[in-house]
Design an enzyme around this catalytic site. Structure first.
Site, PDB file in Angstrom:
ATOM      1  N   TRP A  38     -14.012  38.070  -0.921  1.00  0.00           N
ATOM      2  CA  TRP A  38     -14.499  37.928   0.465  1.00  0.00           C
ATOM      3  C   TRP A  38     -15.032  36.548   0.836  1.00  0.00           C
ATOM      4  CZ3 TRP A  38     -16.907  42.172  -2.337  1.00  0.00           C
ATOM      5  CH2 TRP A  38     -16.158  43.350  -2.267  1.00  0.00           C
ATOM      6  N   HIS A  39     -14.820  35.553   0.009  1.00  0.00           N
ATOM      7  CA  HIS A  39     -15.341  34.223   0.336  1.00  0.00           C
ATOM      8  C   HIS A  39     -14.260  33.431   1.079  1.00  0.00           C
ATOM      9  CE1 HIS A  39     -18.160  34.760  -3.365  1.00  0.00           C
ATOM     10  NE2 HIS A  39     -18.530  35.483  -2.330  1.00  0.00           N
TER      11      HIS A  39
END
Length: 461
Positions: free
Chosen positions: A412-413
């Site tokens: 999710w980065h």
């Protein structure tokens, strides 16, 4: 702080309108409110009073229970990779695993930021939301095993980004309570800051161009809606004011596209058309993988069972993806394609990281946490690993490559989408538009630090 449905709240004229009360938006709004009138618009609710958000041990619950108004909004990329976006005040810091690690001085320089100002901003953030954790047996064993596996030197405990093994920071306190970015609003001047929850920004408003945006047009406010579907408009006070998008790597480019800013072939016609989660990190050299471990994770389908898992992140992937609009409804996720492993060098980085992870698992320090019959990515088991058998030496990396492809997932980065010198200038102003900036992870060419929240918090400050 008000709910968008509150009929007693009447928006004023603001010097700054910040869209997104997340990792960048909260420190940014707190800072601006010292001198200016600010409105902070957050599409989700408050993290406070919700134990699924605030308590570390309930971390996985958010990802298992996703609804129309939950802190986590799930979506699936075009390749079929499940993903999640934050939908809560505090943004990603309200739902993430909490590891805190500064960007390196080289990254700060690459971002074009002043080093001393960046360090002062890091410290400003750290006074409120971070601490160095006390390691339990699992994390301590993982730390020793990283060093034993050759992820050196031992850098002790530090917030700094350093090759080797270190105990980093965490946004969870010693009782396991989360300290999200919204805690930084303690710095705000309450007389100058209005916060609206469940306020979904749908459109950036521009003056001067009619149906079509032209270079030199100026943003003058935003249109947002509440959960009841009622739309309202809030405006800037004067021509010196700005709308600042902090809606995240997916949300900010989505809003720009919905508002008519972006590649012409992706924009809609004006007429309708059919259509202690992580506390230790190993940063390897020369590949630069980030290896982290989570522990105390509930095992689905096994009541009362808890497990640990080890994560490898491919740092600064060379592959690139796309984001386009799926519909004209801002509540619909954009259509995202990540193109993982498009560049074969990313696969080689993954292979190197998995090799290191196996050495960690096989280290004596980690023996209390593994079973002899546990299988390994390269084949065999912990008790009889293929990697220790010369007969398998030639095929180990091929086997791991297949494992990387099969077990691919997101952490999710996200980054990119509103890159400096492509969508925004070095002061984060949207190119060709007056009074509009983007300040969040969408402006990064790669994800800074082992986890970007520290740098995004600093950037907001």
């Amino acid at each position: 702080m008000h709910e968008a449905t509150d009929s007693k709240f009447h928006p004023q004229l603001y010097d700054y309108i910040v869209v997104g009360g997340g990792t960048a938006g909260c420190p940014l709004a707190a800072t601006l409110s010292q001198k200016f009138r600010v409105l902070l618009l957050e599409r989700g609710g408050s993290p406070y009073g919700n134990p699924n958000v605030t308590l570390r041990d309930n971390f996985i619950v958010n990802y298992l229970n996703q609804g129309s108004d939950t802190p986590v909004q799930g979506f699936v990329s075009t390749e079929g990779v499940p993903n999640a976006r934050a939908r809560v005040l505090g943004g990603g810091t309200s739902i993430n695993i909490g590891f805190y690690n500064r960007a390196s001085p080289q990254v700060i320089s690459d971002l074009g930021l002043d080093g001393s100002l960046a360090n002062a901003s890091f410290r400003w953030v750290e006074q409120v939301v971070t601490s160095v954790p006390r390691l339990g047996p699992y994390q301590a064993a993982f730390r020793r095993s990283l060093i034993k596996a050759g992820v050196t030197p031992d850098n002790g405990a530090s917030y700094d980004f350093q090759v080797g093994t270190q105990t980093g920071g965490t946004i969870f306190d010693d009782q396991g309570t989360r300290r999200p970015a919204s805690n930084l609003l303690v710095y705000a001047n309450p007389r100058n800051l209005d916060i609206l929850l469940h306020a979904q920004v749908e459109l950036i408003l521009f003056s001067g161009s009619g149906d079509f945006l032209l270079a030199g047009d100026r943003s003058y406010g935003v249109k947002y809606s509440d959960p009841l579907g009622r739309t309202r408009t809030t405006l800037l006070k004067n021509l010196q004011g700005e709308v600042i998008l902090c809606a995240g790597t997916l949300g900010s480019p989505q809003l720009l596209l919905l508002s008519g800013v972006g590649p012409a072939n992706q924009l809609f016609s004006p007429s309708p058309v059919e259509s202690a989660l992580a506390q230790v990190v190993g940063i390897t050299a020369p590949f630069g993988n980030f290896i982290e471990a989570a522990c105390g994770v509930a095992v689905t389908g096994v009541p009362g069972a808890r497990a640990g898992n080890i994560i490898e992140k491919v740092a600064g992937p060379l592959s690139s993806g796309t984001l386009v609009l799926q519909s004209k409804n801002v509540r619909d996720n954009p259509l995202v394609t990540f193109n993982y492993f498009q560049d074969p060098r990313d696969l080689q980085t993954c292979i190197a990281g998995v090799n290191t992870i196996e050495e960690v698992i096989l280290a004596n320090s980690f023996r209390p946490f593994v079973y002899d019959n546990q299988t390994l990515p390269s084949g065999g088991t912990v008790g009889a690993p293929n990697r220790r058998n010369p007969a398998f030496a030639a095929t180990i990396n091929t086997t791991i490559a297949n494992y990387c492809r099969e077990r691919l997932t997101t952490i999710w980065h996200y980054h990119g989408g509103c890159l400096v010198n492509q969508v925004v200038d070095s002061d984060y102003r949207v190119l060709g538009i007056k009074g509009l900036r983007v300040v969040d992870g969408s402006t990064f060419k790669y994800s800074p630090g082992t986890i970007p929240q520290a740098t995004i918090l600093m950037l907001g400050r």
